[in-house]
Design a protein around this motif. Structure first.
Motif, PDB file in Angstrom:
ATOM      1  N   GLY A  68      -0.560  27.373   4.524  1.00  0.00           N
ATOM      2  CA  GLY A  68       0.635  26.700   5.694  1.00  0.00           C
ATOM      3  C   GLY A  68       0.339  25.128   4.668  1.00  0.00           C
ATOM      4  O   GLY A  68      -1.537  25.533   3.828  1.00  0.00           O
ATOM      5  N   VAL A  69       1.117  24.484   4.642  1.00  0.00           N
ATOM      6  CA  VAL A  69       0.789  23.027   4.281  1.00  0.00           C
ATOM      7  C   VAL A  69       0.835  21.806   5.000  1.00  0.00           C
ATOM      8  O   VAL A  69       2.023  21.198   5.518  1.00  0.00           O
ATOM      9  N   ILE A  70       0.232  20.027   4.839  1.00  0.00           N
ATOM     10  CA  ILE A  70       0.405  19.371   5.153  1.00  0.00           C
ATOM     11  C   ILE A  70       0.326  18.339   4.352  1.00  0.00           C
ATOM     12  O   ILE A  70       0.151  17.993   3.470  1.00  0.00           O
ATOM     13  N   GLY A  71       1.824  17.391   4.623  1.00  0.00           N
ATOM     14  CA  GLY A  71       1.745  16.174   3.764  1.00  0.00           C
ATOM     15  C   GLY A  71       1.056  15.034   3.824  1.00  0.00           C
ATOM     16  O   GLY A  71       0.983  14.247   5.365  1.00  0.00           O
ATOM     17  N   SER A  72       0.429  13.947   2.979  1.00  0.00           N
ATOM     18  CA  SER A  72       0.125  12.660   3.510  1.00  0.00           C
ATOM     19  C   SER A  72       0.969  11.703   2.699  1.00  0.00           C
ATOM     20  O   SER A  72       1.168  11.909   1.309  1.00  0.00           O
ATOM     21  N   GLY A  73       1.416  10.978   2.359  1.00  0.00           N
ATOM     22  CA  GLY A  73       2.342   9.675   2.072  1.00  0.00           C
ATOM     23  C   GLY A  73       3.046   8.110   2.480  1.00  0.00           C
ATOM     24  O   GLY A  73       2.142   7.628   3.603  1.00  0.00           O
ATOM     25  N   ASN A  74       3.759   7.621   2.063  1.00  0.00           N
ATOM     26  CA  ASN A  74       3.889   6.222   2.498  1.00  0.00           C
ATOM     27  C   ASN A  74       5.541   6.324   2.951  1.00  0.00           C
ATOM     28  O   ASN A  74       6.386   6.974   1.930  1.00  0.00           O
ATOM     29  N   ILE A  75       5.946   6.592   4.471  1.00  0.00           N
ATOM     30  CA  ILE A  75       7.280   6.360   4.435  1.00  0.00           C
ATOM     31  C   ILE A  75       8.041   5.313   4.006  1.00  0.00           C
ATOM     32  O   ILE A  75       9.049   5.919   4.061  1.00  0.00           O
ATOM     33  N   ASN A  76       7.603   4.606   2.567  1.00  0.00           N
ATOM     34  CA  ASN A  76       8.539   3.554   2.272  1.00  0.00           C
ATOM     35  C   ASN A  76       9.178   4.213   1.278  1.00  0.00           C
ATOM     36  O   ASN A  76      10.128   3.947   0.718  1.00  0.00           O
ATOM     37  N   TRP A  77       8.818   4.998   1.292  1.00  0.00           N
ATOM     38  CA  TRP A  77       9.132   6.245   0.107  1.00  0.00           C
ATOM     39  C   TRP A  77      10.536   7.381  -0.156  1.00  0.00           C
ATOM     40  O   TRP A  77      11.234   7.321  -0.644  1.00  0.00           O
ATOM     41  N   GLY A  78      11.037   6.758   2.010  1.00  0.00           N
ATOM     42  CA  GLY A  78      12.101   7.225   2.108  1.00  0.00           C
ATOM     43  C   GLY A  78      12.009   8.738   1.920  1.00  0.00           C
ATOM     44  O   GLY A  78      11.328   8.972   2.409  1.00  0.00           O
ATOM     45  N   LYS A  79      13.342   9.575   1.531  1.00  0.00           N
ATOM     46  CA  LYS A  79      13.787  11.114   1.297  1.00  0.00           C
ATOM     47  C   LYS A  79      12.386  11.375   0.664  1.00  0.00           C
ATOM     48  O   LYS A  79      11.599  12.532  -0.076  1.00  0.00           O
ATOM     49  N   HIS A  80      11.387  10.496  -0.132  1.00  0.00           N
ATOM     50  CA  HIS A  80      10.450  11.058  -0.968  1.00  0.00           C
ATOM     51  C   HIS A  80       9.175  11.018   0.341  1.00  0.00           C
ATOM     52  O   HIS A  80       8.376  11.362  -0.480  1.00  0.00           O
ATOM     53  N   PHE A  81       9.280  11.225   1.200  1.00  0.00           N
ATOM     54  CA  PHE A  81       7.863  10.896   1.620  1.00  0.00           C
ATOM     55  C   PHE A  81       7.805  12.056   1.971  1.00  0.00           C
ATOM     56  O   PHE A  81       8.137  13.359   1.817  1.00  0.00           O
ATOM     57  N   CYS A  82       6.429  12.097   1.557  1.00  0.00           N
ATOM     58  CA  CYS A  82       5.682  14.314   1.504  1.00  0.00           C
ATOM     59  C   CYS A  82       6.077  14.889   1.012  1.00  0.00           C
ATOM     60  O   CYS A  82       6.710  16.322   1.049  1.00  0.00           O
ATOM     61  N   GLY A  83       6.641  14.500  -0.622  1.00  0.00           N
ATOM     62  CA  GLY A  83       7.626  15.757  -0.773  1.00  0.00           C
ATOM     63  C   GLY A  83       6.942  16.892  -1.565  1.00  0.00           C
ATOM     64  O   GLY A  83       7.599  17.615  -1.557  1.00  0.00           O
ATOM     65  N   ALA A  84       5.620  16.181  -1.898  1.00  0.00           N
ATOM     66  CA  ALA A  84       4.630  17.526  -2.729  1.00  0.00           C
ATOM     67  C   ALA A  84       4.338  18.405  -1.538  1.00  0.00           C
ATOM     68  O   ALA A  84       4.919  19.937  -1.740  1.00  0.00           O
ATOM     69  N   ALA A  85       4.553  17.953  -0.262  1.00  0.00           N
ATOM     70  CA  ALA A  85       4.216  19.198   0.718  1.00  0.00           C
ATOM     71  C   ALA A  85       5.368  20.132   1.024  1.00  0.00           C
ATOM     72  O   ALA A  85       5.765  21.483   1.262  1.00  0.00           O
ATOM     73  N   GLU A  86       6.974  19.977   0.857  1.00  0.00           N
ATOM     74  CA  GLU A  86       8.267  19.635   1.282  1.00  0.00           C
ATOM     75  C   GLU A  86       8.069  20.900  -0.534  1.00  0.00           C
ATOM     76  O   GLU A  86       8.517  21.952   0.113  1.00  0.00           O
ATOM     77  N   THR A  87       7.470  21.156  -0.766  1.00  0.00           N
ATOM     78  CA  THR A  87       8.269  21.458  -2.377  1.00  0.00           C
ATOM     79  C   THR A  87       7.137  22.819  -2.484  1.00  0.00           C
ATOM     80  O   THR A  87       7.833  23.310  -2.255  1.00  0.00           O
ATOM     81  N   ILE A  88       5.181  22.384  -2.073  1.00  0.00           N
ATOM     82  CA  ILE A  88       4.850  23.555  -1.667  1.00  0.00           C
ATOM     83  C   ILE A  88       5.183  24.426  -0.719  1.00  0.00           C
ATOM     84  O   ILE A  88       5.874  25.774  -0.542  1.00  0.00           O
ATOM     85  N   SER A  89       5.890  24.551   0.280  1.00  0.00           N
ATOM     86  CA  SER A  89       5.846  24.505   1.363  1.00  0.00           C
ATOM     87  C   SER A  89       6.626  25.933   0.800  1.00  0.00           C
ATOM     88  O   SER A  89       7.559  26.718   1.442  1.00  0.00           O
ATOM     89  N   LYS A  90       8.106  25.196   0.244  1.00  0.00           N
ATOM     90  CA  LYS A  90       9.449  26.061  -0.121  1.00  0.00           C
ATOM     91  C   LYS A  90       9.101  27.051  -1.299  1.00  0.00           C
ATOM     92  O   LYS A  90       9.482  28.152  -1.094  1.00  0.00           O
ATOM     93  N   GLN A  91       8.070  26.428  -2.129  1.00  0.00           N
ATOM     94  CA  GLN A  91       7.678  27.549  -3.258  1.00  0.00           C
ATOM     95  C   GLN A  91       6.660  28.746  -2.703  1.00  0.00           C
ATOM     96  O   GLN A  91       6.927  30.132  -3.437  1.00  0.00           O
TER      97      GLN A  91
END
Length: 120
Positions: A68-91
């Motif tokens: 499993g994966v958990i993401g940290s980020g800054n909400i100011n990045w909008g659609k890119h918020f925690c994008g790394a965790a989303e990518t890893i989850s899918k990949q």
């Protein structure tokens, strides 16, 4: 119930501050770390929703043990918020357990403790 290892990578210290509040078995990803057991990954996002290079390198060698994966980020990045965790989850076809902003809050800590304890 298995208490999975929590691996993390932190650039600015936000993720590290967060994992220090978890009271779980947490290990920082270092170069050439090789895993022999399942783990949960906590990562920040770099650039425009990208997986940080050290995390990519780690997953190339150890992606087969991620649960499993958990993401940290800054909400100011909008659609890119925690994008790394989303990518890893899918990949790696693993659940995206939670997203938290910067170093998280008490609710994020409790949510992740429960998620980690519930992963089999």
């Amino acid at each position: 119930m298995i208490n999975l290892l929590v691996l993390y990578h932190s650039l600015t210290g936000n993720v590290e501050r967060f994992v220090n509040r978890l009271n779980l078995n947490c290990v920082k990803i270092e170069k050439d770390l090789i895993m022999i057991e399942p783990y949960i990954l906590i990562t920040y996002t770099t650039g425009f929703g990208e997986v940080p290079r050290p995390v990519k390198d780690f997953l190339t060698l150890n992606g087969h043990f991620i649960k499993g994966v958990i993401g940290s980020g800054n909400i100011n990045w909008g659609k890119h918020f925690c994008g790394a965790a989303e990518t890893i989850s899918k990949q790696y076809d693993v659940p995206l357990l939670h997203k938290f902003e910067q170093s998280g809050n008490a609710n994020d800590v409790e949510k992740i403790k429960q998620e980690v304890l519930n992963i089999v």
